[in-house]
Design an enzyme around this catalytic site. Structure first.
Site: not given
Length: 448
Positions: A157, A274
């Site tokens: 996924i 990030d």
């Protein structure tokens, strides 16, 4: 004739002392207790400090009985005190019995340690079978369990540079997401660091960490399943949805709450490092869930802190603080810069970096942001021109202006000039009426 014999008391006691020493050594070897000689040394010195003198009558050549007086027995007084000796002996026996009991107790507790104390030891390492923090717990899984959850990794996924994400069927009807890290020395270190950080985090707007597995070379982490994909997909994907203005403002507010939690409310302050649209998951109500802590660092202050050794880490194009890229100096304000880029994406509907054009969104709108911050002429038109045209005018102009001013502050060249996450939250509370910390289920057609 009577002969007076004087002998040293130490000769009589040496055997007794040696026997006691042997007994003490036996206790120490059997029970692993500390050395007893420092405790017994004063007693031994006390008992062996004075000589013991004896007098013995011995028949030898003597004068005729008529001319000699009756023989007499001469003795020298011994300093040996029977009562003191008995008291010392009893004390030593009691001390040895006490130490024997302590040794037995220590051995018993050591035998129980693997079952009784392993949870505490593992919790201190931050990588435990059952670390409980806030809501829920983190579990250490076996590799066979991971394979079972994912049906032998049958449904992919998500995919990253060094990891794959698979759908997992957890206990009952609960769904999860299993992230598999590619194994090598550097990435294994990143995996351990990420697990250590995730075990400390419990927040509504941070993806819930359920457990991990480190049995194999590839590390596995288990998370809650967040069904609505990423913000990147919703804003810029092929089947992108139209997120209403209120939903966008709530996503920003929730993201700022998550960042404030990391920066100011954790026991060890954390810099995510990030923050980008693809690391922001959306649940069924389009609530924000910050994920991917592989680049996170712990222990930074709210201002710029130069490290002893610079560790340059290339971030995601369009989101990474230019100051960090130039200097390698990591701080909380790196996350604030990235938050400013996310806000800019939500307001404009544009990507942070356009690969086709090779342009950064921050550079494309820099002059407009300066004009709005300075309050020059045509501000209303400038703001309206920057808002995502797909909204078709369904937004609040003053709120859009306030958000773009926040963006300008977040993107300041000097990290110290940028606001904190807490200050951004307060500004939004004061100026954004449509913000909501938790979103209700959206209408079926509201996001189309």
């Amino acid at each position: 004739m009577v002969t007076v014999l004087t002998t040293d008391k130490s000769k009589v006691k040496n055997g007794w002392i040696i026997d006691v020493s042997k007994f003490v050594c036996w206790c120490q070897c059997c029970w692993n207790i500390p050395s007893l000689f420092p405790l017994l040394l004063p007693v031994v010195l006390l008992l062996s400090s004075s000589p013991l003198t004896f007098c013995v009558a011995s028949p030898t050549a003597f004068d005729p009985p008529a001319a000699s007086p009756a023989p007499s027995l001469r003795t020298t007084q011994s300093p040996f005190r029977p009562k003191l000796a008995i008291l010392v002996t009893v004390s030593i026996v009691l001390l040895l019995l006490l130490l024997f009991a302590m040794g037995f107790l220590l051995k018993f507790l050591r035998r129980r340690k693997p079952t009784a104390a392993i949870g505490v030891a593992d919790e201190e390492k931050g990588r435990d079978v059952s670390v409980e923090e806030g809501k829920g717990c983190v579990k250490r899984f076996k590799w066979d369990e991971i394979k079972g959850f994912t049906k032998d990794f049958s449904r992919l996924i998500g995919q990253g540079g060094f990891s794959n994400v698979y759908l997992a069927n957890l206990s009952g009807s609960a769904l999860g997401a299993v992230k598999i890290h590619v194994g090598n020395d550097r990435l294994n270190q990143v995996f351990k660091q990420e697990v250590d950080i995730l075990t400390r985090l419990r927040h509504d707007n941070i993806v819930k960490f359920l457990g991990y597995c480190d049995d194999q070379e590839e590390g596995a982490m288990v998370f809650e399943y967040v069904p609505n994909g990423t913000l990147q997909e919703k804003l810029h994907g092929k089947e992108r949805e139209l997120l209403p203005w209120k939903t966008r403002m709530s996503i920003v507010f929730q993201l700022a709450e998550a960042i404030e939690f990391l920066h100011d409310k954790c026991s060890l302050q954390i810099v995510h490092g990030d923050i980008k649209a693809s690391n922001i998951l959306l649940d069924e109500r389009f609530n924000c869930k910050l994920c991917d802590f592989g680049s996170a660092k712990m222990g930074f202050s709210s201002t710029v802190v130069p490290p002893r050794t610079k560790q340059i880490m290339v971030g995601s194009p369009g989101y990474t603080d230019p100051h960090y890229l130039r200097t390698g100096v990591a701080s909380k304000k790196n996350d604030v810069y990235s938050l400013g880029v996310i806000i800019l994406e939500l307001v404009t509907g544009m990507e942070a970096f356009c690969p086709e054009r090779g342009q950064l969104l921050t550079m494309m709108v820099a002059s407009n942001l300066r004009g709005i911050a300075e309050g020059g002429g045509g501000t209303a038109e400038t703001v309206a021109g920057m808002v995502d045209p797909r909204l078709d005018g369904e937004f609040d102009l003053e709120e859009a202006k306030a958000m773009l001013i926040i963006v300008g502050l977040c993107l300041q060249q000097s990290p110290t000039a940028r606001p904190s996450a807490a200050e951004i939250l307060q500004t939004m509370k004061d100026k954004i009426d449509s913000v909501d910390s938790r979103l209700s289920p959206p209408a079926k057609d509201s996001h189309r």
